[in-house]
Design an enzyme around this catalytic site. Sequence first.
Site: not given
Length: 395
Positions: A8, A93, A181, A241, A379
Amino acid sequence: MTHALTLNAGSSSLKFGLFELGADDPALIASGKADRVGGDATLTLKDAAGAKLIDAAAIPAEGVVDHHEALAAALKALLDHFPVAQINTVGHRVVHGGLDHSGPAVLTPGIIDKLSQLSPFAPLHQPHNLAGVRAAMAAFPKAVQVACFDTAFHRHHPFVNDVFALPREYYDKGVRRYGFHGLSYDYISGELARIAPDLHAGRVVVAHLGNGASMCGMRGGRSVASSMGFSALDGLPMGTRTGQLDPGVLLYLLQQEGLSVEQIITLLYKKSGLLGLSGISHDMRTLEASDSEAAQQAIAYYTFRARRELGGLAAALEGLDGVVFCGGIGENSRLIRERICDGLHWIGIEIDDDANAANAPVISRQNAPVKVMVIPTNEELVIARACATLGKRGA
Ligand code: ADP
């Protein structure tokens, strides 16, 4: 015995996992992270139980450490500690799969080329993800390279959840609500099928609340709507964010404040959210521990927007059977779950305080209409599973 490496790659970090592939679900052997890639990077390696084998050791380099050098250091560390590892599949990813991918894919030069053309859609993530792919191809020229896309889980959104009310040509160009996501939501969907099949078949909002945060409305285990849209900026406020923002604010920042595009990117991605509102930290633990009014206001905004989004997704699902919290905040913060759920009694959400305090798997009251669960997401395992399936096919 064969193994998969999961990667990732972010702008300044490279997270990795080593999994053993066998007859059963992939088994984690080790995981780690290279931090400050692009500078004086460090490496941490943990075993499957989370014990640190290497703790933030400097990665030796002549100048700054790039993704290739970070991967080389990660591999050396893995092979030093696990010399039997036979890595024949590398899973990546990749934030954006565009319109083409509704599942993982074996990477070919043609696909990589198409994925790089999506970089303008995700300029802060896609180029780094692909740098990780290139580094892995150089390190493992014979391995099957598999990409797992954050957008793929959402590819079947109905038109109304896929579109902006811009002139139609933009939709055709790919300016759409992709949602992100997806690896986390894929994992949660699988867990629901395993441990709560009734919910899996029903209408569920999954709240992935980490540094990045989004919610996904699922029906029958599939994504119907997501709080994130074209970019990973929309929807819920996050660590740094903004979340949803009136586009008129952007026009104001450009026209009246004279900010450059680069300055706006930094403002929206790095300086806003919990950090911008509190002026203290992006980290929820720090804000929860702070008695400053600004920290408490940041938490109040965060939980208020989460309630709004959850209510909106319940409307998109035409009702609600369950809610799942995951991600660092969703899995660990009793306070945030309580504050979000407190305003949602009207929709059938009632929390059991003791279960919530214990981060129990089910935190709703026994007879409450909506079942509320806490499920730690994974994940990396979703990537490793794709390696197990596609590695065989691609080999
Ligand atoms: P990322 O999106 O980078 O993977 P994580 O899923 O690890 O991030 O989530 C990080 C967030 O989780 C941080 O805001 C952190 O403060 C928060 N968090 C972790 N543990 C707790 C806790 N016990 N209470 C409140 N917040 C927590």
